[in-house]
Structure formats: C-alpha cells, structure tokens
Write a protein that holds these residues in place. Structure first.
Motif, mmCIF file in Angstrom:
data_model
loop_
_atom_site.group_PDB
_atom_site.id
_atom_site.type_symbol
_atom_site.label_atom_id
_atom_site.label_comp_id
_atom_site.label_asym_id
_atom_site.label_seq_id
_atom_site.Cartn_x
_atom_site.Cartn_y
_atom_site.Cartn_z
ATOM 1 N N GLU A 1 -8.208 -29.415 108.893
ATOM 2 C CA GLU A 1 -6.848 -29.020 109.279
ATOM 3 C C GLU A 1 -6.715 -27.499 109.293
ATOM 4 O OE1 GLU A 1 -4.372 -30.313 110.592
ATOM 5 O OE2 GLU A 1 -2.829 -28.803 110.206
ATOM 6 N N ILE A 2 -7.275 -26.858 108.274
ATOM 7 C CA ILE A 2 -7.138 -25.403 108.199
ATOM 8 C C ILE A 2 -7.967 -24.717 109.289
ATOM 9 C CG2 ILE A 2 -7.719 -23.414 106.716
ATOM 10 C CD1 ILE A 2 -6.702 -25.148 104.361
ATOM 11 N N ALA B 1 -1.804 -11.134 101.760
ATOM 12 C CA ALA B 1 -2.706 -10.577 102.760
ATOM 13 C C ALA B 1 -2.571 -11.405 104.056
ATOM 14 C CB ALA B 1 -4.124 -10.647 102.224
ATOM 15 N N ILE C 1 -0.486 -28.221 102.022
ATOM 16 C CA ILE C 1 0.036 -27.100 101.221
ATOM 17 C C ILE C 1 -0.828 -26.974 99.963
ATOM 18 C CG2 ILE C 1 2.015 -26.299 99.846
ATOM 19 C CD1 ILE C 1 3.844 -27.796 101.769
ATOM 20 N N GLY D 1 -0.537 -17.440 104.455
ATOM 21 C CA GLY D 1 0.465 -18.507 104.578
ATOM 22 C C GLY D 1 1.858 -18.079 104.160
ATOM 23 N N GLN E 1 0.798 -22.221 96.858
ATOM 24 C CA GLN E 1 1.852 -22.182 97.889
ATOM 25 C C GLN E 1 2.989 -23.135 97.512
ATOM 26 O OE1 GLN E 1 -0.503 -23.344 101.319
ATOM 27 N NE2 GLN E 1 -0.786 -21.226 101.972
ATOM 28 N N ARG F 1 2.497 -24.793 113.524
ATOM 29 C CA ARG F 1 2.811 -26.162 113.097
ATOM 30 C C ARG F 1 3.109 -26.172 111.609
ATOM 31 N NH1 ARG F 1 -1.903 -29.742 115.614
ATOM 32 N NH2 ARG F 1 -2.498 -29.738 113.440
ATOM 33 N N GLU G 1 7.963 -10.315 107.159
ATOM 34 C CA GLU G 1 7.512 -8.954 107.496
ATOM 35 C C GLU G 1 8.456 -7.927 106.874
ATOM 36 O OE1 GLU G 1 4.662 -8.776 108.685
ATOM 37 O OE2 GLU G 1 4.317 -10.615 109.847
ATOM 38 N N THR H 1 4.358 -16.823 105.959
ATOM 39 C CA THR H 1 5.361 -17.353 106.878
ATOM 40 C C THR H 1 5.494 -18.857 106.693
ATOM 41 O OG1 THR H 1 4.816 -15.625 108.453
ATOM 42 C CG2 THR H 1 5.993 -17.536 109.315
ATOM 43 N N ARG I 1 -6.231 -18.198 107.688
ATOM 44 C CA ARG I 1 -6.371 -17.960 109.121
ATOM 45 C C ARG I 1 -7.721 -17.330 109.434
ATOM 46 N NH1 ARG I 1 -2.807 -13.763 110.246
ATOM 47 N NH2 ARG I 1 -1.121 -15.237 110.605
ATOM 48 N N ARG J 1 -5.546 -11.164 113.433
ATOM 49 C CA ARG J 1 -4.847 -12.225 114.189
ATOM 50 C C ARG J 1 -5.797 -13.362 114.567
ATOM 51 N NH1 ARG J 1 -0.829 -11.937 112.145
ATOM 52 N NH2 ARG J 1 -1.870 -10.464 110.823
ATOM 53 N N TYR K 1 7.244 -18.251 118.153
ATOM 54 C CA TYR K 1 6.031 -18.826 117.555
ATOM 55 C C TYR K 1 6.358 -19.758 116.380
ATOM 56 C CZ TYR K 1 1.772 -18.862 114.777
ATOM 57 O OH TYR K 1 0.709 -19.267 114.008
HETATM 58 N N1 LIG Z 1 -2.111 -24.722 103.192
HETATM 59 C C1 LIG Z 1 -2.390 -24.556 104.471
HETATM 60 N N2 LIG Z 1 -2.915 -25.569 105.192
HETATM 61 C C2 LIG Z 1 -3.194 -25.424 106.517
HETATM 62 N N3 LIG Z 1 -2.968 -24.294 107.192
HETATM 63 C C3 LIG Z 1 -2.446 -23.269 106.519
HETATM 64 C C4 LIG Z 1 -2.119 -23.335 105.130
HETATM 65 N N4 LIG Z 1 -1.603 -22.151 104.754
HETATM 66 C C5 LIG Z 1 -1.595 -21.382 105.849
HETATM 67 N N5 LIG Z 1 -2.092 -22.060 106.902
HETATM 68 C C6 LIG Z 1 -2.243 -21.584 108.276
HETATM 69 O O1 LIG Z 1 -2.783 -20.287 108.245
HETATM 70 C C7 LIG Z 1 -2.220 -19.517 109.289
HETATM 71 C C8 LIG Z 1 -1.607 -18.275 108.709
HETATM 72 O O2 LIG Z 1 -0.415 -18.619 108.052
HETATM 73 P P1 LIG Z 1 0.846 -17.653 108.107
HETATM 74 O O3 LIG Z 1 1.073 -17.178 109.492
HETATM 75 O O4 LIG Z 1 1.923 -18.316 107.373
HETATM 76 O O5 LIG Z 1 0.246 -16.449 107.245
HETATM 77 P P2 LIG Z 1 0.903 -15.048 106.923
HETATM 78 O O6 LIG Z 1 0.542 -14.756 105.516
HETATM 79 O O7 LIG Z 1 2.342 -15.053 107.274
HETATM 80 O O8 LIG Z 1 0.070 -14.118 107.875
HETATM 81 P P3 LIG Z 1 0.390 -12.661 108.474
HETATM 82 O O9 LIG Z 1 0.765 -11.755 107.361
HETATM 83 O O10 LIG Z 1 -0.893 -12.258 109.082
HETATM 84 O O11 LIG Z 1 1.458 -12.860 109.473
HETATM 85 C C9 LIG Z 1 -1.216 -20.409 110.007
HETATM 86 O O12 LIG Z 1 -1.859 -21.013 111.097
HETATM 87 C C10 LIG Z 1 -0.891 -21.441 108.972
HETATM 88 O O13 LIG Z 1 -0.474 -22.650 109.541
#
Ligand SMILES: Nc1ncnc2c1ncn2[C@@H]1O[C@H](COP(=O)(O)OP(=O)(O)OP(=O)(O)O)[C@@H](O)[C@H]1O
Length: 667
Positions: free
Chosen positions: A158-159, A195, A174, A199, A178, A168, A450, A201, A511, A642, A236
């Motif tokens: 999934e990740i 960082a 989770i 995750g 988190q 999504r 942000e 967002t 990511r 990204r 998004y």
């Molecule tokens: N527990 C998880 N299981 C599956 N996917 C995850 C999980 N946590 C994060 N992701 C995925 O990792 C990606 C990054 O998450 P997100 O955009 O929330 O990160 P962020 O910390 O806000 O990043 P940035 O600071 O770069 O914007 C997304 O595609 C998100 O769905």
C-alpha cells in the motif's frame, strides 16, 4: 478465524446490511420529515437522513472493511470478541453488535496501536487485501507470541503503490505514531514537524475526520477548517475527507479565507515589513489613535426636555471604555450605552417613562457627539489613511518601525479606500484591523498545513479564528520558502496563540525512497534549520542524474522513459523555465497538463510543487531552481522530495555543490 471464502461471504453480508441501511435511511427521510414536532427539527433531521442515505448509497460496492482484531480470553469487556474495521460503521439490526466498526471508534485504536511488545489483549490482527472491490488475500499477525512481526506485505504494498490522481485516505495503514496524533483529543493543540512524506497532511486530514466523529456535537456549530498553501494542493487533497464520509469541512487557503480582492503586488521589502509581527502594534496604535477626548458636553433633547452629560463625565466614560474595550467598536458601543444610561437616569428622575423606542432614539441622537471623540471606523478606510499619510504612519509606528521601513510601506500617492489596490499582504493587515474593530467568527478546530511558510501576521489571522478552540499545525522548517518562513516552532506557535502546544516530530518518510532521501538530505546542512533528517520506510526507488547539452531534449527523453512505467509523472522546473519545457514536450507529442488537472504528465512550477507528489519526478536544472529566489535551496529540497518511486535530475549547469556526496549533516 474465518478462511478466505468465509471472509468473502462475510463481506457480502456486510454489503447486504449496508444496502438495508440505505433503504432504511431513505424511508426514514419521509418519516423524519413528517413526524417531528417543530419545523426546524424536522428539517434538520430530514437533511441528516438524506445526507446519510446519499452517503451510504455512494458507498456502493467499496470494500466494507480493511482489517479485523480478535481479542483473547483475558481482554475484559472485549474477551473473545472479533471486530471488523472499515471506513464506516455497518449495522445489521438495532440491538445487535455492529458488523463493521468505524475506524475512528475507540475500540479501533487497538488495530493501529497493538504490537507484539504491547498486544493490548489482541491475539490476532488481520489485514485484508482488495483488488478493486474483490477480496483477494489477508495477512495475520499473531501478537501474543511475543515475536515482533516484520511490516506485512500488504502494508508495504500500500505504501509503495503507484500514485494516480488525487491523494487517497490511509485508514488501512495508519502507523502507530500517526494514529496517536490523529486521535489526540479536541482540547489539545499539536504541532507536527515532519520531514517530507512523513504523512503530515494525511495525519491532519484523518485528524479532522476523527474529531468530527468523536466530537460531532461540539463541532457541528463552528465546523472544522483546513488551510493549505494553494489551489493545486487543495485539489490534490480534496477527495480524502469525502471518502472518509466528511463532506462539510471547509478546505481553503489563507488568501481565500481573508476574502479580499488582491489587485497589486508589494515590493519585496514592503511585503517583509507588512508581514512582520510589529505591524500588529502599528495597526493597534493607528486604530486607537482615533479616540480623542471630549471638548464639550453631550446635550440631547426629546420633545419634553434637554438632557445633558457634562464634559467631565463624558470624558470619564470614554477613558473607562478605552480601558476595558475588547474591541474598538464594542468600546464605542459602551460609550453610547453609558451616555444613554446617564440620560435615562435623569429622565426617570423627572418621572419620564423611558421605553425601548426612547432609548434607541437617544442612542441615535448622541451618536454624532460620540463620533466626534470615538468615530465609527471601517477597516479599509483606516488602512488607506494610514498608508497615505506619512505623519499618521510615523505616529503609529513610533518605536516600532524605522523611517526606511515606514517609507517602504507608504503609498507614493494618497488614495481613498474605494480606489485602493490592495496587495496580498494588505489583505492580512486589513483582517487585523477588522479584528481590532470587531471580533469575527471562529471555528471549532483549525488544521494548518505548510504552516512554516506563514508570516506572523498570517498566523495571527488564523489565531483569531481559533481563539477559543484548538489547532493542528503541520509543517517542515526545512521546506520554508517564504521570506518570513518560521525557523523555530515555538515562536510560530506563539503567533498562532498556542505557545504551549506540544511539538511532535515525525521522521519516517512514506513517500520518498531511500536513495532519493539520501540525495535530498545532503541539502539539510545548508538550510540551517534544526530538524531531524528523514529516514525512508522504502528501500525501493531509483535515482538518475543526467548531464545534458540540451535541457529540453533531455527532458523529453526523460518523460518518454518515464511513460514506460506505471504512475504519475511530474516535470518540475524553475517557474521561468517551465513554459519552454512544456512547449518542447507538447511539440514532441506528449500531452501535458497543469498540476490540478490530474493528467498523466504534469508540468509543475517549482513554486507550486509543495505538498504534491508524483511517482516519477523529473527535476530540471537544480541550479536554476536555487537561483530563482532567495530561499532557492529550500525550494530545491521541496522539489527533490516529491518523488514516490523515481527521481530523474536533468541538468545543464553544474549541480549545486550542496548536492555533492558528503554534504550530509551529521545526525
Ligand atoms: N501510514 C501510511 N500508509 C500509507 N501511506 C502513507 C502513510 N503515511 C503517509 N502515506 C503516504 O505518503 C505520502 C506522503 O504523505 P503526506 O503528503 O501526508 O506527507 P507530508 O509529510 O505532508 O509531506 P510533505 O511535507 O512533503 O508535503 C502520501 O502519499 C501518503 O498517502
């Protein structure tokens, strides 16, 4: 425990129960509308039921559950119980245990938090794998064996899956740290330093859904607000909350929230001054400088007599109201009310009956006298006069802004409020002035993404909207790209009005693959912020660096190569270089879209890349991305992080020295 066929049969039963819930809700729409006593209650119930019926119907054939937990004998009230978890609660019949429990329910926390070290009474955790809407597999973890299990294949898949289209939800996967943040109670404000790709967002959006579930009645009146950096980002993330059943969350940008037409741009130096927190003092001075001292008595006559408040008494009322006013206009109202009360006492002493109409008439009669010392003000008039009148500005900014700073924000030619062409920074100042004049509406909870990029004055605008509630602040100091970007969270939290909020760091990235993280982390030394470097959850991924004679040709080749693999493609370049590259891609027959259009290949200006992600990122000319703006290194850090699967750096100029191997900051 059920085998796969039995699980499939159970999924079918759940879907059938869901269908019964839909028809039940539809029937209840009619019943609810006609049987409830008063009209308002009937309408509210009818609306609720219609929404429920629509939401349930939209659920269709989606997987009804994603996991289960099965408790052992010594689990108290949960002893020997098995709970299926899904995006929404599914009930078979009233009085019977639910077939599927909402992922936000208290009991569901066990699914996310239990581990071999702390099984929380759970014997088995099962995760289900679905291909579209068909149950294809499951994976069990036996938590009571005491042997820590490796991350399961389903979670990893999934990740690491390819990203297509908007973000999504992550309810099925989770992670424990988190989940703790998602389930933090409504009364607590939290700040999540994370960082890239950790995750933040996702956590913020799931927290919104959790709070709406756990505190629905408290949040119903004021609602939840989600603030993001720009429209592409909002697009998004737009699908996440609706898939979690929450459609009534306001998702917007700070600029839209302030709701002012922006028709001009500030010089950089002026914008820096306008966003500085000292402006709060300047504006307060400017507003309260309008209050004077009376130079005459108030005389008000009705048909029968002339009533009077002498100059000294009047002055005392003004001084007292000034000391206690919560806002400028409530202070003014207080003066009017006190003057009218004094007149009323005199009139009543002479036996006059002072009814409501008399009091309102007197309030209108004394208003001009009060105006002379405490004028009624409008925010745009205050601002226009302040920026047009150097003396007024000098008085308000005395001890706060230097002469140069005052000059930088003064208008060269005086303008009236009506003809003013406001800038984005002015909109923030106008909001501050409006709030000095009178309080605005507040939200039940605010989630700010942000948040490192917001200026102190923007933070104050958000603080005012969450004055009596909590906030979730999400951000990454290393990704700060505005001139006023935060360098430490405690100060930023003070601007948000929540100086004591807990700061929690997330550092596992979901990511960006490890090879790409390693490259991006090299920049951290030069960014001068105190954040832990990311460690990637993912060992897959590919990094390619191509030195090219012709950037456009190399970019077209890189995109063609990327099209051979699954997933989205983002071509990210300095804003001024992007149009040329887009033309070259189009000329080569490649369909290119804007970031908010969900095409396979997106052309993304570096300044819009924040918060977005693509399976395959082509980052063009890092040196130019750095050179394009004062915080270009931070921008490059954003751009490089990204990528979900593959990062391809294409360059013509030498790569920046900060990207050289060995530039990694010691952890
Ligand atoms: N527990 C998880 N299981 C599956 N996917 C995850 C999980 N946590 C994060 N992701 C995925 O990792 C990606 C990054 O998450 P997100 O955009 O929330 O990160 P962020 O910390 O806000 O990043 P940035 O600071 O770069 O914007 C997304 O595609 C998100 O769905």
């Amino acid at each position: 425990m059920r085998d796969i066929d039995a699980e499939r049969a159970y999924a079918d039963e759940c879907r059938a129960a869901l269908r019964r819930m839909v028809s039940g809700a539809r029937e209840n729409v009619a019943v609810g509308e006609y049987t409830w006593g008063d009209r308002f209650t009937a309408e509210s119930l009818g609306f609720y039921l219609k929404t429920l019926a629509r939401d349930l119907a939209e659920e269709g054939d989606d997987p009804p559950f994603f996991g289960l937990i099965s408790y052992g004998a010594e689990a108290g009230e949960h002893s020997r119980q098995t709970y299926y978890l899904g995006r929404r609660h599914i009930a078979d019949a009233i009085g019977r245990p639910p077939m599927v429990i909402d992922w936000r329910a208290p009991v569901s926390a066990g699914f996310y938090q239990a581990s071999a070290v702390q099984p929380r009474g759970i014997d088995t955790r099962r995760r289900f794998g679905w291909s579209a809407n068909t149950l294809t597999s499951f994976e069990d973890e036996h938590l009571r064996t005491g042997v820590p299990s490796a991350t399961g294949e389903l979670v990893r898949r999934e990740i690491e899956r390819a990203r297509v289209g908007p973000m999504r939800d992550i309810v099925a996967t989770i992670q424990p740290e988190q989940d703790t943040l998602v389930r933090t109670g409504l009364d607590a404000s939290v700040c999540i330093q994370g960082a890239p790709g950790t995750g933040k967002t996702a956590v913020g959006l799931h927290r919104a859904a959790f709070l709406l579930y756990a505190y629905r009645s408290r949040l119903q009146r004021n609602g939840v607000l989600v603030l993001g950096p720009n429209r592409a980002f909002l697009h998004y993330i737009s699908a996440v909350l609706p898939t979690l059943g929450e459609v009534d969350v306001e998702q917007t940008t700070v600029e839209q929230l302030l709701d002012r037409e922006v028709r001009a741009t500030d010089q950089p130096a002026a914008a820096v001054v306008k966003h500085d927190v000292r402006m709060a003092g300047v504006l307060r001075n400017a507003v309260y400088a309008r209050i004077g001292r009376p130079d005459q008595a108030v005389v008000a006559s009705d048909q029968s007599y002339k009533w009077r408040v002498n100059q000294h008494e009047f002055a005392e009322m003004v001084i007292e109201a000034e000391a206690y006013a919560t806002t400028y206009l409530t202070g003014r109202e207080r003066v009017i009310a006190r003057v009218v009360a004094a007149l009323q006492r005199q009139a009543e002493a002479r036996g006059q009956n002072c009814n409501g109409a008399w009091l309102r008439r007197m309030a209108r009669t004394v208003a001009p006298d009060v105006d002379a010392v405490w004028p009624n003000l409008k925010a745009d008039e205050v601002m226009a006069e302040l920026l047009s009148d150097a003396d007024q500005l000098a008085a308000a900014a005395d001890g706060l802004l230097s002469k140069d700073e005052q000059r930088s924000i003064s208008w060269p030619r005086p303008r009236k409020a009506k003809s003013a062409r406001w800038t984005a920074a002015d909109a923030v100042l106008l909001d501050e002035v409006s709030a000095l004049l009178e309080r605005g509406a507040t939200y039940g909870h605010v989630i700010v993404d942000e948040a490192q990029d917001l200026s102190p004055m923007q933070c104050r605008a958000i603080a005012r909207r969450s004055e009596h509630s909590s906030i979730t602040v999400l951000g990454d100091l290393a990704q700060g790209t505005t001139p006023w970007a935060a360098t430490d969270w405690r100060t930023q939290l003070t601007h948000f009005g929540k100086p004591a909020a807990e700061i929690v760091a997330l550092s596992t990235g979901y990511r960006v693959p490890a090879t790409v993280v390693e490259l991006a982390n090299r920049l951290l030394t030069a960014l001068h912020v105190d954040v832990p470097p990311t460690t990637s959850f993912r060992s897959d991924g590919r990094l390619t660096i191509t030195a090219a004679d012709d950037l456009a040709v190399a970019c077209v080749t890189a995109v063609r190569d990327a099209l051979g693999s699954e997933g989205s493609i983002g071509v990210i370049a300095a804003d001024h270089q992007l149009p040329g590259l887009t033309d070259a891609l189009k000329a080569a027959g490649i369909e290119v879209s804007a970031p908010e259009d969900d095409g396979r290949v997106a052309a993304v200006p570096a300044t819009l890349a924040k918060g977005l992600e693509y399976d395959h990122v082509i980052a063009v000319e890092p040196a130019e991305i750095i050179a394009a703006e004062p915080r270009g290194l931070n921008r490059l850090y954003v751009v490089l992080t990204r990528a979900v699967s593959r990062l391809h750096v294409v360059h013509n100029q030498p790569l920046p020295m900060e990207l050289a191997p060995g530039a990694t900051r010691p952890s």
